[in-house]
Design a protein around this motif. Structure first.
Motif, PDB file in Angstrom:
ATOM      1  N   ILE A 166       0.898  -1.273  -0.076  1.00 18.73           N
ATOM      2  CA  ILE A 166      -0.068  -0.125  -0.137  1.00 18.73           C
ATOM      3  C   ILE A 166       0.905   1.184  -0.066  1.00 18.73           C
ATOM      4  O   ILE A 166       1.931   1.080   0.667  1.00 18.73           O
ATOM      5  N   GLY A 167       0.327   2.317  -0.416  1.00 20.90           N
ATOM      6  CA  GLY A 167       1.220   3.495  -0.545  1.00 20.90           C
ATOM      7  C   GLY A 167       0.195   4.759  -0.672  1.00 20.90           C
ATOM      8  O   GLY A 167      -0.807   4.666  -1.013  1.00 20.90           O
ATOM      9  N   VAL A 168       1.103   5.766  -0.417  1.00 21.60           N
ATOM     10  CA  VAL A 168       0.385   7.215  -0.368  1.00 21.60           C
ATOM     11  C   VAL A 168       1.145   8.322  -0.914  1.00 21.60           C
ATOM     12  O   VAL A 168       2.404   8.217  -0.527  1.00 21.60           O
ATOM     13  N   THR A 169       0.997   8.977  -1.802  1.00 20.02           N
ATOM     14  CA  THR A 169       1.934  10.261  -2.325  1.00 20.02           C
ATOM     15  C   THR A 169       1.533  11.525  -1.623  1.00 20.02           C
ATOM     16  O   THR A 169       0.339  11.849  -1.578  1.00 20.02           O
ATOM     17  N   VAL A 170       2.480  12.333  -1.131  1.00 18.25           N
ATOM     18  CA  VAL A 170       2.263  13.313  -0.128  1.00 18.25           C
ATOM     19  C   VAL A 170       3.208  14.495  -0.564  1.00 18.25           C
ATOM     20  O   VAL A 170       4.388  14.118  -1.060  1.00 18.25           O
ATOM     21  N   PRO A 171       2.981  15.695  -0.736  1.00 14.74           N
ATOM     22  CA  PRO A 171       3.624  16.804  -1.193  1.00 14.74           C
ATOM     23  C   PRO A 171       4.498  17.142   0.008  1.00 14.74           C
ATOM     24  O   PRO A 171       3.686  17.356   1.254  1.00 14.74           O
ATOM     25  N   LEU A 172       5.624  17.544  -0.267  1.00 10.99           N
ATOM     26  CA  LEU A 172       6.501  18.041   1.039  1.00 10.99           C
ATOM     27  C   LEU A 172       7.315  19.396   0.542  1.00 10.99           C
ATOM     28  O   LEU A 172       7.790  19.139  -0.814  1.00 10.99           O
ATOM     29  N   THR A 173       7.893  20.118   1.289  1.00  7.82           N
ATOM     30  CA  THR A 173       8.688  21.213   1.178  1.00  7.82           C
ATOM     31  C   THR A 173       9.968  20.834   1.665  1.00  7.82           C
ATOM     32  O   THR A 173       9.885  20.585   3.147  1.00  7.82           O
ATOM     33  N   LEU A 174      10.983  21.117   0.892  1.00  4.26           N
ATOM     34  CA  LEU A 174      12.526  20.632   1.315  1.00  4.26           C
ATOM     35  C   LEU A 174      12.856  21.635   2.529  1.00  4.26           C
ATOM     36  O   LEU A 174      12.143  22.720   2.687  1.00  4.26           O
ATOM     37  N   CYS A 175      14.097  21.187   3.040  1.00  6.36           N
ATOM     38  CA  CYS A 175      14.454  22.030   3.920  1.00  6.36           C
ATOM     39  C   CYS A 175      14.896  23.615   3.660  1.00  6.36           C
ATOM     40  O   CYS A 175      14.936  24.487   4.644  1.00  6.36           O
ATOM     41  N   GLY A 192      12.771  25.382   2.451  1.00  6.04           N
ATOM     42  CA  GLY A 192      11.531  26.054   2.339  1.00  6.04           C
ATOM     43  C   GLY A 192      11.004  26.626   1.161  1.00  6.04           C
ATOM     44  O   GLY A 192       9.891  27.231   1.104  1.00  6.04           O
ATOM     45  N   VAL A 193      11.589  26.210  -0.138  1.00  2.54           N
ATOM     46  CA  VAL A 193      11.117  26.749  -1.189  1.00  2.54           C
ATOM     47  C   VAL A 193      10.864  25.397  -2.165  1.00  2.54           C
ATOM     48  O   VAL A 193       9.566  25.396  -2.789  1.00  2.54           O
ATOM     49  N   THR A 194      11.821  24.560  -2.284  1.00  2.00           N
ATOM     50  CA  THR A 194      11.702  23.498  -3.192  1.00  2.00           C
ATOM     51  C   THR A 194      10.423  22.418  -2.710  1.00  2.00           C
ATOM     52  O   THR A 194      10.510  22.171  -1.552  1.00  2.00           O
ATOM     53  N   LYS A 195       9.585  22.095  -3.531  1.00  3.32           N
ATOM     54  CA  LYS A 195       8.503  21.240  -3.584  1.00  3.32           C
ATOM     55  C   LYS A 195       8.757  19.880  -4.158  1.00  3.32           C
ATOM     56  O   LYS A 195       9.004  19.897  -5.184  1.00  3.32           O
ATOM     57  N   VAL A 196       8.598  18.831  -3.303  1.00  2.00           N
ATOM     58  CA  VAL A 196       8.380  17.438  -4.160  1.00  2.00           C
ATOM     59  C   VAL A 196       7.430  16.684  -3.684  1.00  2.00           C
ATOM     60  O   VAL A 196       6.771  16.954  -2.499  1.00  2.00           O
ATOM     61  N   ARG A 197       6.998  15.852  -4.483  1.00  2.00           N
ATOM     62  CA  ARG A 197       5.854  14.829  -4.048  1.00  2.00           C
ATOM     63  C   ARG A 197       6.572  13.445  -3.557  1.00  2.00           C
ATOM     64  O   ARG A 197       7.263  12.777  -4.490  1.00  2.00           O
ATOM     65  N   ILE A 198       6.532  12.792  -2.568  1.00  4.31           N
ATOM     66  CA  ILE A 198       7.107  11.858  -2.050  1.00  4.31           C
ATOM     67  C   ILE A 198       5.922  10.705  -2.058  1.00  4.31           C
ATOM     68  O   ILE A 198       4.907  10.737  -1.325  1.00  4.31           O
ATOM     69  N   HIS A 199       6.442   9.472  -2.324  1.00  6.54           N
ATOM     70  CA  HIS A 199       5.686   8.519  -2.432  1.00  6.54           C
ATOM     71  C   HIS A 199       5.817   7.370  -1.293  1.00  6.54           C
ATOM     72  O   HIS A 199       6.960   6.799  -1.289  1.00  6.54           O
ATOM     73  N   PHE A 200       5.273   7.225  -0.190  1.00 10.82           N
ATOM     74  CA  PHE A 200       5.305   6.312   1.057  1.00 10.82           C
ATOM     75  C   PHE A 200       4.740   5.120   0.599  1.00 10.82           C
ATOM     76  O   PHE A 200       3.595   5.104   0.265  1.00 10.82           O
ATOM     77  N   HIS A 201       5.317   4.110   0.974  1.00  6.62           N
ATOM     78  CA  HIS A 201       4.824   2.824   0.647  1.00  6.62           C
ATOM     79  C   HIS A 201       5.379   1.624   1.488  1.00  6.62           C
ATOM     80  O   HIS A 201       6.444   1.846   2.092  1.00  6.62           O
ATOM     81  N   GLY A 202       4.411   0.530   1.662  1.00  2.00           N
ATOM     82  CA  GLY A 202       5.045  -0.673   2.421  1.00  2.00           C
ATOM     83  C   GLY A 202       4.144  -1.851   2.279  1.00  2.00           C
ATOM     84  O   GLY A 202       3.059  -1.630   1.696  1.00  2.00           O
ATOM     85  N   GLN A 203       4.850  -3.069   2.816  1.00  2.00           N
ATOM     86  CA  GLN A 203       4.224  -4.244   2.640  1.00  2.00           C
ATOM     87  C   GLN A 203       3.231  -4.724   3.918  1.00  2.00           C
ATOM     88  O   GLN A 203       4.041  -4.719   5.095  1.00  2.00           O
ATOM     89  N   LEU A 204       2.062  -4.685   3.771  1.00  2.00           N
ATOM     90  CA  LEU A 204       1.108  -4.929   4.778  1.00  2.00           C
ATOM     91  C   LEU A 204       1.292  -6.684   4.880  1.00  2.00           C
ATOM     92  O   LEU A 204       0.832  -7.236   3.772  1.00  2.00           O
ATOM     93  N   ASP A 205       1.717  -7.079   5.981  1.00  2.00           N
ATOM     94  CA  ASP A 205       1.695  -8.617   6.231  1.00  2.00           C
ATOM     95  C   ASP A 205       0.259  -9.224   6.403  1.00  2.00           C
ATOM     96  O   ASP A 205      -0.026 -10.309   5.642  1.00  2.00           O
ATOM     97  N   LEU A 206      -0.411  -8.690   7.184  1.00  2.00           N
ATOM     98  CA  LEU A 206      -1.870  -9.125   7.529  1.00  2.00           C
ATOM     99  C   LEU A 206      -2.593  -8.097   8.312  1.00  2.00           C
ATOM    100  O   LEU A 206      -2.117  -7.501   9.250  1.00  2.00           O
TER     101      LEU A 206
END
Length: 336
Positions: free
Chosen positions: A99-108, A110-124
């Motif tokens: 499962i995963g979710v894409t989240v917008p983040l602003t880098l350190c 304070g200007v640059t914006k990136v979209r990070i996709h967090f994902h992981g394996q759900l065992d059960l």
């Protein structure tokens, strides 16, 4: 990663041991092929709490790294356990689901914006108990050193992703540790130190504050993202926790006096473990025993992961620096 040839084992087993990572990466690639490509960087919840340095070095220098296929045996056994659990899941259970979710983040900056996709394996996930399970195949001796924060984090991160992706808020998050080499005699000898009573241990984890969890995920994702463009020697160093570095200890052992016909010996198990030599001496004073019957042994702080488990320790600038300093310290001690 290259593997040394293991002609002495069946080729089918050698392939299973050396190609297991290929299968994993293929499954991850299949997952990403099904989602919308609207992100700049993707990172798993397993990678998030880890140090960027070993991961990036392993990726950059994969062609020069060599391993023994046998080292992957425990990983293969762990995969077998997951597969059997998946085969025996009930109707309605969710198993082995990435499962995963894409989240917008602003880098350190304070200007640059990136979209990070967090994902992981759900065992059960069990709907009837509203529980997310994460299964680990571990050595029982690892339980002697207390809980790893990363285990609690991974479960909390999966719970958050699961809530966002499926709209389901799990009420419980639990680790199930399956012991790879549990022994009854070891339990009898080390139960007071935390050696597990059974071959399977279940631990329920505390659900984290959601604001703090999101902040932790964002901070670590930014660090991993920024590390991509750094040179090998500019990469953030691993923390003591990431090195699995244990604190220096002073252990007190009993010592028997020897004779001409029978030499003395030191006990195998320490009577007391202290954080300093002075505390070890204080303990001897408090117990009122003869100091001649005991010996205090200083065990230096050791980076267990670097020494035994890190595949890039030979090319890591941090580890090379630590070894150089240790050598210089030993040489100084010898001269003095």
């Amino acid at each position: 990663m290259n593997y040394i040839k293991a002609d002495w084992m069946p080729q089918a087993l050698e392939r299973a041991l050396t190609l297991s990572n290929d299968t994993y990466h293929a499954e991850v690639a299949e997952y990403f092929a099904t989602i919308k490509k609207d992100y700049d960087y993707a990172i798993s919840v397993t990678t998030l709490p880890s140090a960027p340095q070993p991961r990036i070095l392993a990726h950059r220098h994969s062609s020069s790294l060599w391993g023994d296929p046998v080292d992957n045996l425990w990983t293969m056994k762990g995969s077998m356990i997951h597969a059997i659990i998946e085969q025996n899941a009930r109707s309605g259970d969710i198993t082995e689901k990435r499962i995963g979710v894409t989240v917008p983040l602003t880098l350190c900056d304070g200007v640059t914006k990136v979209r990070i996709h967090f994902h992981g394996q759900l065992d059960l996930f069990e709907p009837d108990t509203s529980t997310i399970w994460d299964f680990k195949y571990v050595s029982p001796r690892s339980m002697l050193y207390g809980d790893k924060e990363e285990h609690t984090f991974q479960l909390n991160a999966l719970r958050l992703l699961f809530k966002i992706a499926y709209g389901i808020e799990a009420k419980h998050i639990k680790n199930c540790f399956v012991m790879k080499d549990w022994a009854k005699m070891e339990y009898i000898k080390s139960k007071d130190r935390g050696y597990p009573e059974r071959q399977i241990v279940v631990k329920e984890r505390e659900i984290a504050d959601q604001a703090s969890l999101k902040m932790y995920m964002a901070t670590n994702a930014k660090l991993h993202y920024a590390s991509r463009e750094m040179g090998d020697e500019e990469l953030p160093v691993c923390t003591p926790e990431q090195q699995w570095r244990r604190e220096a200890t002073w252990k007190v052992y009993t010592r028997t006096k020897g004779t001409k016909s029978k030499p003395g010996h030191m006990s195998v198990i320490a009577k007391k473990t202290c954080s300093s030599e002075s505390k070890a001496l204080e303990w001897l004073e408090e117990t009122g025993v003869k100091k001649d019957n005991y010996i205090i042994k200083h065990l230096k702080s050791r980076p267990t992961k670097c020494e035994d488990w890190c595949e890039v320790s030979g090319i890591c600038h941090q580890r090379r620096k630590e070894l150089k300093e240790e050598q210089e310290e030993n040489e100084t001690t010898t001269v003095n």
